[in-house]
Enzyme design. Structure first.
Site, PDB file in Angstrom:
ATOM      1  N   GLU A  22      -4.844   1.165   3.017  1.00 25.26           N
ATOM      2  CA  GLU A  22      -4.671   0.014   3.941  1.00 25.26           C
ATOM      3  C   GLU A  22      -4.730   0.631   5.300  1.00 25.26           C
ATOM      4  OE1 GLU A  22      -1.930  -2.634   6.440  1.00 25.26           O
ATOM      5  OE2 GLU A  22      -1.899  -0.353   6.095  1.00 25.26           O
ATOM      6  N   GLU A  23      -4.200   1.884   5.602  1.00 26.02           N
ATOM      7  CA  GLU A  23      -4.050   2.398   7.157  1.00 26.02           C
ATOM      8  C   GLU A  23      -5.656   2.603   7.712  1.00 26.02           C
ATOM      9  OE1 GLU A  23      -1.524   2.199   8.371  1.00 26.02           O
ATOM     10  OE2 GLU A  23       0.270   2.338   7.139  1.00 26.02           O
TER      11      GLU A  23
ATOM     12  N   HIS B 243       4.696   4.798  11.967  1.00 26.27           N
ATOM     13  CA  HIS B 243       3.637   5.611  12.062  1.00 26.27           C
ATOM     14  C   HIS B 243       3.859   6.963  12.705  1.00 26.27           C
ATOM     15  CE1 HIS B 243       0.163   2.500  11.404  1.00 26.27           C
ATOM     16  NE2 HIS B 243       1.137   2.564  10.147  1.00 26.27           N
TER      17      HIS B 243
ATOM     18  N   HIS C 166       0.611  -1.157   0.038  1.00 31.11           N
ATOM     19  CA  HIS C 166      -0.008   0.131   0.006  1.00 31.11           C
ATOM     20  C   HIS C 166       0.860   1.255  -0.059  1.00 31.11           C
ATOM     21  CE1 HIS C 166       0.543   1.091   4.632  1.00 31.11           C
ATOM     22  NE2 HIS C 166       0.896  -0.212   4.470  1.00 31.11           N
TER      23      HIS C 166
ATOM     24  N   ASP D 125       6.618   2.338   5.513  1.00 35.39           N
ATOM     25  CA  ASP D 125       5.433   1.645   5.663  1.00 35.39           C
ATOM     26  C   ASP D 125       4.346   2.552   4.909  1.00 35.39           C
ATOM     27  OD1 ASP D 125       3.170   0.350   6.544  1.00 35.39           O
ATOM     28  OD2 ASP D 125       2.968   1.462   8.169  1.00 35.39           O
TER      29      ASP D 125
END
Length: 279
Positions: free
Chosen positions: A168-169, A271, A114, A126
């Protein structure tokens, strides 16, 4: 010890970490890519589409590109209901132009990652790094030709679908939209998902599933530096890990066998605004 990065001077049919890093640089330059923002819905998909359009052509490989704007959908997991619409996914499918053994698009391997990121994070690890890997691998397969790959492996070449997922998140919604709505989804027979829980280290096979020995054996034979940890799957199965990857949609919900790769070093940047290309 990780191997030395391969420079961009190698042939386009060989994987180059330098070229994959250049894709990562382009994605992180966009900044934070939260679902619903122009950075995520416009800039990132446009970047991916530009990179795909610049890939070399091969006479025996058909390249199809699709931008999915999801219809309204509803998903229940993590003890929550998720409703969505108009989330973005960029898909690329490679298949042979000619086949003596039926429809070359009938059976496909799905490769997914993603490009959306966490709040305030540029998302280098990420999940920008796996997106860079996917773009490079897609270019490698086109340059080499799927028949050449099949000859090397001794297997009939399947189609390969690259799912560049833009949501996705926010609850794995992009994977759900793809697997439930996209016309390519019924052809998927197995998948490889790439995620991140940190910003470095060796790619670790963290999850697969029962009855998937054939798939893990194929991965072990194909990877020059294989690494796996059974404990990662056991910990996820307990439910104590609050985060998840698209593996949770493809494997348990869609009942597709697959592999979930992740890297974990420097997890303190996960994150956060520290998840940059130089972290």
């Amino acid at each position: 010890v990780l191997p030395a990065p391969v420079p961009s001077s190698v042939g386009l049919n060989e994987f180059s970490e330098q070229r994959a890093r250049e894709h990562l640089e382009g994605l992180t330059a966009i900044g934070c890519k939260r679902v619903g923002t122009p950075e995520n819905e416009i800039a990132a998909p446009e970047y991916i589409l530009q990179r795909i359009s610049g890939m070399p052509a091969h006479a025996d490989v058909e390249v199809e590109v699709d931008v999915q704007r999801a219809r309204p959908g509803l998903l229940y997991h993590f003890n929550q209901h998720f409703a969505y619409a108009n989330i973005t996914t960029v898909g690329g499918r490679l298949s042979r132009r000619r086949s003596a053994a039926g429809d070359p698009k009938e059976n496909a391997l799905l490769v997914g990652a993603h490009y959306d990121s966490g709040m305030f994070s540029p998302g280098a690890s990420d999940d920008g790094a796996p997106i860079g890997v996917m773009l490079e691998v897609m270019s490698n397969l086109i340059a080499d030709g799927l028949d050449a790959v099949a000859s090397a492996s001794g297997q009939q070449p399947a189609a390969v679908i690259f799912n560049f997922n833009g949501a996705e998140e926010v609850g794995l919604l992009g994977a759900h939209a793809f697997i439930t709505q996209h016309p390519w989804a019924p052809s998927v027979r197995a998948f490889i998902n790439m995620g991140s829980g940190g910003a470095g280290g060796k790619a670790l096979l963290g999850r697969t599933g029962p009855g998937n020995r054939w798939l893990t054996s194929a991965a072990a034979r194909s990877m020059p530096h294989p690494a796996a940890a059974v404990i990662a799957q056991d910990v996820h199965n307990t439910g104590i890990v609050s985060s998840n990857t698209d593996f949770a949609l493809y494997a348990p919900q869609a009942n597709i066998p697959g592999l979930d790769f992740i890297f974990l070093h420097n997890g303190f940047v996960y994150h956060t605004p520290l998840d940059t290309i130089d972290c």
